[in-house]
Write an enzyme that holds these catalytic residues in place. Structure first.
Site, mmCIF file in Angstrom:
data_model
loop_
_atom_site.group_PDB
_atom_site.id
_atom_site.type_symbol
_atom_site.label_atom_id
_atom_site.label_comp_id
_atom_site.label_asym_id
_atom_site.label_seq_id
_atom_site.Cartn_x
_atom_site.Cartn_y
_atom_site.Cartn_z
ATOM 1 N N ASP A 219 63.923 43.626 -22.314
ATOM 2 C CA ASP A 219 64.796 43.363 -23.471
ATOM 3 C C ASP A 219 64.442 44.198 -24.698
ATOM 4 O O ASP A 219 64.658 43.770 -25.830
ATOM 5 C CB ASP A 219 64.769 41.863 -23.842
ATOM 6 C CG ASP A 219 65.207 40.992 -22.693
ATOM 7 O OD1 ASP A 219 66.060 41.428 -21.908
ATOM 8 O OD2 ASP A 219 64.677 39.874 -22.565
ATOM 9 N N LYS B 36 67.012 48.703 -23.855
ATOM 10 C CA LYS B 36 67.269 49.803 -22.904
ATOM 11 C C LYS B 36 68.755 50.090 -22.793
ATOM 12 O O LYS B 36 69.166 51.232 -22.657
ATOM 13 C CB LYS B 36 66.695 49.452 -21.520
ATOM 14 C CG LYS B 36 65.195 49.266 -21.519
ATOM 15 C CD LYS B 36 64.685 48.827 -20.151
ATOM 16 C CE LYS B 36 65.138 47.436 -19.762
ATOM 17 N NZ LYS B 36 64.589 46.356 -20.603
ATOM 18 N N GLN C 96 63.981 45.555 -16.730
ATOM 19 C CA GLN C 96 62.715 44.874 -17.055
ATOM 20 C C GLN C 96 61.816 45.817 -17.874
ATOM 21 O O GLN C 96 62.331 46.605 -18.635
ATOM 22 C CB GLN C 96 62.010 44.376 -15.770
ATOM 23 C CG GLN C 96 62.722 43.216 -15.096
ATOM 24 C CD GLN C 96 63.901 43.627 -14.241
ATOM 25 O OE1 GLN C 96 63.788 44.496 -13.404
ATOM 26 N NE2 GLN C 96 65.047 43.005 -14.441
#
Ligand code: GDP
Ligand code: IMO
Ligand code: MG
Length: 434
Positions: free
Chosen positions: A13, A16, A224
């Site tokens: 978070d 990206k 991730q």
């Protein structure tokens, strides 16, 4: 032309989606290389908000081909919903998205087992996204997974499903006291998706390499983040794939020599969603304000994210395991709220100071951050458009983060929009032609 890897430098978070979308305007392919719909990448264009889970963030540019490569796990139902949602908003995902036949499928028993395993762990649960990610990757490693290409061969699909279910049903019944799952029901559902998904099936290895050979530019979009990496993250509080730059190579089927830029995306502070150690975590009203001002709620699960001060030890570690050529710093605007800022420069444990990520989990779990305090700038910077127009204290803060991480900060983001991005070093991904 060489490829660029975009990697989360923290626990996910980091922004990206925003960074990939912004940098994709001059690229030809955006490739997702690992993870699945545990990801939630937000892209904001004007007043339109897109929350992407499986579809690469390049989808918003008509000139970009979004590619889902071998290392990804796909829940076909979720993927169709996402494709339909994008189509309803005027995009043409069915004509553009390309999917590798080698990507593994998330099956209904993976989702069920993700729930059951978490429940059984009780208070020791990992706080997974419950999307079936861990069980799907476990089956891939055990060589009993079904792949995207199997959807298009009914005989093989049934054979593999029957073999897998024999074992899964025993597990469901004997360990978890659940009803067995039915081969026919799952086969009907999944084979029913095949017709609509068939046009997406592509030899993505060939597509990627033909593109590279033709001088096209490729962005590999990670999901991730580094600290959630199965091998290099805070195991067992990790996801089941390899978000790090090395994972982009295996996940997309390219070699290190195909890549010349590795961009780490990092927030100006740290967040984490789910369980696990977090040395600079804030539990006070400063943390409350950071969560609220930063809008720190999960894109996929809506869970409140844990927040903390920027951690130089983690940034240095991320730089080591990814080899960043650049950092893309996000959410600097959020810190305009605070009078004093803190940055962890090391950890203290048992009378010793660690400058680098400690080798043993107990040290990390009990590490006390050593903080450097810096003055805040105490103003709203979200309308600033030139780096040099940032307040002095903000530029000083960025210099400290850069020194801590050991990699150059090239972009600074001061809001979720494309336009809210400051260029600190002028090093374009794709040299201007002509
Ligand atoms: P990802 O998973 O790494 O793509 O990140 P997410 O989309 O899950 O979370 C990042 C959130 O921060 C999203 O809501 C973005 O719109 C938002 N965002 C990204 N960059 C900035 C920024 O510089 N400032 C602010 N205030 N929000 C940002
Ligand atoms: P993006 O791509 C933040 C976390 C979960 C949990 C752990 C394992 O949006 O940055 P999983 O369902 O993967 O088995 O859960 O990983 N997690 C994420 N946290 N951002 C993500 O994705 C995440 N994907 C998984 O919260 O702690
Ligand atoms: Mg996210």
């Amino acid at each position: 032309m060489p490829a660029t890897i975009i990697v989360g430098a923290q626990w996910g978070d980091e922004g990206k989606g925003k960074a990939t979308d912004l940098l994709a305007d001059t690229t030809d392919l955006v490739v997702r290389y690992q993870g699945g719909n545990n990801a939630g990448h937000t892209v904001i264009v004007g007043d339109q908000v897109f929350k992407l889970h499986l579809i690469p963030s390049g989808i918003l540019y008509p000139n970009v081909l979004p590619v889902i490569a071998d290392g990804v796990v796909i829940d076909p139902k979720v993927m169709l919903e996402e494709l339909d949602g994008l189509q309803a908003r005027g995009l043409d995902p069915f004509a553009r998205v390309r999917v590798s036949g080698n990507a593994h499928l998330i099956m209904p028993y993976h989702r069920e087992l993700d729930l059951l395993i978490e429940r059984r762990l009780g208070k020791n649960n990992l706080g997974t996204t419950k999307r079936g990610i861990g069980p799907a990757y476990a089956d891939k490693a055990s060589r009993v997974g079904l792949r995207f290409q199997d959807l298009f061969d009914e005989k093989i699909f049934r054979q593999k499903l029957e073999a897998a279910l024999e074992h899964k049903n025993e597990q469901l019944a004997r360990i978890y006291n659940r009803l067995p799952m039915d081969v026919e029901e799952i086969a009907r559902e999944y084979l029913g998706y095949a017709e609509r998904l068939r046009p997406l099936l592509t030899d993505t290895t060939d597509l990627i390499h033909t593109s590279l050979e033709a001088g096209k530019h490729i962005i590999l979009e990670g999901a991730q983040g580094t600290l959630l990496d199965l091998d290099h993250g805070t195991y067992p509080f990790v996801t089941s794939s390899n978000p790090v730059a090395g994972g982009a190579l295996t996940g997309a089927g390219i070699g290190p020599r195909h890549v010349d830029r590795v961009i780490g995306i990092t927030k100006a502070y740290v967040t984490r969603v789910g369980a696990g150690p977090f040395p600079t975590e804030l539990f006070d009203e400063v943390g409350e304000r950071m969560t609220d001002v930063g809008g720190e709620y999960g894109t996929t699960t809506g869970r409140r994210r844990r927040v903390g001060w920027f951690d130089g030890v983690l940034a240095r570690y991320a730089n080591r395991v990814n080899g960043f050529t650049d950092l893309f710093l996000t959410k600097l605007d959020v810190l305009g709220e605070f009078e004093t800022l803190k940055v962890a420069t090391g950890y203290r444990y048992d009378g010793q100071v660690y400058e680098h990520f400690p080798p043993h989990q107990s040290i990390f779990h009990h590490a006390e951050p050593v903080f450097e305090e810096l003055p805040g700038w105490g103003s709203d910077i979200s309308a600033v458009t030139e780096y040099d127009d940032l307040p002095r204290a903000a530029r000083d803060y960025i210099d400290v983060l850069e020194e801590q991480a050991g990699a150059p900060i090239t972009w600074v983001s001061v809001g979720p929009q494309r336009s809210q991005t400051l260029v600190r070093r002028d090093v374009p991904l794709v040299p201007a032609s002509g």
